[in-house]
Design an enzyme around this catalytic site. Sequence first.
Site, PDB file in Angstrom:
ATOM      1  N   HIS A  99       0.899  -1.196  -0.130  1.00  0.00           N
ATOM      2  CA  HIS A  99      -0.081   0.068   0.104  1.00  0.00           C
ATOM      3  C   HIS A  99       0.954   1.202   0.003  1.00  0.00           C
ATOM      4  O   HIS A  99       0.771   2.115  -0.969  1.00  0.00           O
ATOM      5  CB  HIS A  99      -0.858   0.095   1.387  1.00  0.00           C
ATOM      6  N   ASN A 112       0.297 -19.108 -18.172  1.00  0.00           N
ATOM      7  CA  ASN A 112       1.455 -20.198 -17.659  1.00  0.00           C
ATOM      8  C   ASN A 112       1.562 -21.257 -18.436  1.00  0.00           C
ATOM      9  O   ASN A 112       2.773 -21.660 -18.762  1.00  0.00           O
ATOM     10  CB  ASN A 112       0.893 -20.702 -16.233  1.00  0.00           C
ATOM     11  N   ASP A 149      -0.577 -28.230 -21.191  1.00  0.00           N
ATOM     12  CA  ASP A 149       0.512 -27.732 -22.031  1.00  0.00           C
ATOM     13  C   ASP A 149       1.451 -29.034 -22.404  1.00  0.00           C
ATOM     14  O   ASP A 149       1.337 -30.304 -21.991  1.00  0.00           O
ATOM     15  CB  ASP A 149       1.325 -26.509 -21.375  1.00  0.00           C
ATOM     16  N   GLY A 173       1.128 -15.011 -10.234  1.00  0.00           N
ATOM     17  CA  GLY A 173      -0.238 -15.212 -11.047  1.00  0.00           C
ATOM     18  C   GLY A 173      -1.065 -16.372 -10.667  1.00  0.00           C
ATOM     19  O   GLY A 173      -2.232 -16.070 -10.293  1.00  0.00           O
TER      20      GLY A 173
END
Lengths: 238, 456
Positions: free
Chosen positions: B238, B352, B380, B414
């Site tokens: 912050h 990813n 993947d 992520g």
Amino acid sequence: MADAASILVIDDDAELCELLGELLGQEGFSVESVGDGTQGLAQAQAKPYGLVVLDVMLPGLTGFEVLGRLRKVSAVPVLMLTARGEDVDRIVGLELGADDYLPKPFNPRELVARVRAIHRRATTAPPNGAGGDGAAVLVVDDIELTSASRTARVGGREIKLTTAEYDLLDVFAKNAGAVVSREDLTRLVLGRRLSAYDRAIDMHVSNLRKKLGPSRSGGERIKTVRSAGYILARESAA
Amino acid sequence: MKSLYLRILVGMWLTMTLIVGIFAAIHALTFPDVDTRRRAFVGRSMELRSADAIDCVVAGSPNCDVILKPIDERDQRLAIYRKGMLVLGEPIEGADDLVKTARAGNGSATEQIGATDLWVSIKDRGDAGEYVVIGKQSRPSPWLFFIVPETLPWRLLAIAIVTGLVSAVLARYLTRPIQTLRGAARKLAKGDLDVRVSGELEGADTETLALGQEMDRMAERIQDLLESQRRLLRDVSHELRSPLARLNLALELVRRQSSKEATTALDRIERETERLSAMIGELLTLSRLESGAAIERPEVLDLSELVEEIGADAGFEAEQKGARVELHVEPNLLVDGNPELLGRAIENIMRNALRFTERGSTVRVDLELRGEELELRVRDHGPGVPADSLEDIFKPFYRVADDRARQTGGVGIGLAITHGAVAAHGGSIVAKNAKGGGLVVEMRLPRAQVSEERAA
């Protein structure tokens, strides 16, 4: 008439205000700044600014409170500086009637672009180059838009719209009965490209719906067309 | 036997059964001469019965057989002879030698043949003549007084059942507080730090209750620590925003005054500040998600549409890498939630996958309904992840060794955001290594509880 080139920055970070003043000054705007919510609200009502840049986190009144109170008396364009990571802030801000938002820390060029877009809209009425008939009144069913004064009437009664809402309704009215995509709406109304998870235009549509109220037949005037955009429905042939 | 319940059950059971066994042993030790006593007892009984029977015969009464009739089959059998002829009872063979012994001696004799006792007694009734009484009895078990063999299996069964039931109830009673503790510990491990167990342990033994209270204290402490850690992360992120915002502005002002030569360096600085801004934004999102706050402003949204949209964007990105994204999406799957959070969750999984998939390979995305859950699978064709790190990839800043993400600009949180977002929506996410190489990330979300009309 508002001085379109004057900007009020309400942010408690004095150094940031100073830097903003310098940057926007170079762009030809005159910037005043206030570091407190209560004072900011008073200042925003004291002078007709072309734009208010409002930080969410303020001592005294919060940004939301300032916006809520300001909206009761003024339709001045407001650009909210929301905190990055506080995604809900953006939606709340837009719901309260902010014209657009920018997550802080922001890219200064992005800020300048948004400020310019708002400024351009305010200075070039009617927006989107609708033609030279400046005094023209656009009528769709019981909605009347007077571009010269930027006023809107529904069933003969004037409704108070913010700058963004007026522009949005203007785009809808000109394309009444046709679907307008969210991309186009964002470009035409907010002067920028639609980015991922950008809900600004949806919030403006939602606010506009509330202000317009239901159509004469009782339905929603602006309908959502799934994965296509929005449409202002015509009830009678124009 | 690892289960405390079983240990107590079997322990109690064995104890009770052993007690019965020991009783029997004590009995056997207390009456070692049980056989002699029995023989005396049996001899006396035969004496009396045969005397009665002979009296009956001498008197010429009818039905003298009744006196010799065995009460049950284990009972002694008696036969009375007079001058070699059977007078009463059923004939008993093989006692001729014993009769001779008796005559030679004092008129009675006994002999053991295997498990059978033979007994002879010669009664002289003067005028009525001489009677020879032969008795026979199969030797009963030495436990006769303790155990009646016929009912033994039933009694053993009764012992087993009663002790078993008592042990089971007792074992359950003793282990129940431990079950409660275990349930609480499991919830705690799953991250539910609001669990307090001592309230549920009312009536439990002092030791267990004390353990429960210690556990509550531990949970509280962990909660405090986590909370302060989160608060620190949040506050730091912050507070970093303001200087970053100023830095950005100052940078832009410098850029406007600087010569062309500086552009490259300034661009670089700008990229890095953008990255910092993004990271701070994501950290704040993550800390908000981890604080366990409910999803704000949920709406019913079409996950199929969202996946198609993000998949299309990812496909565009994939082209630049020479890879492909293949979408298999079941249409009209609705979910309750925040579109931005879910969108970012899905986007992060696809990003990813694209980051690691081989050049020229295909990332396959499946979305389908499974019972009451929507399942998204992204597979993947990359190097996969070591099996022991499969859970870690959802932790912030976790990097598998020789990760190329650093070079490709990944922030590193992520998937942590994905994990947090999915959890906040009441879903789950796991990563697995696919057969034939590559990683599969499986995300499940509960289906929206709405009627089709409202969704339309």
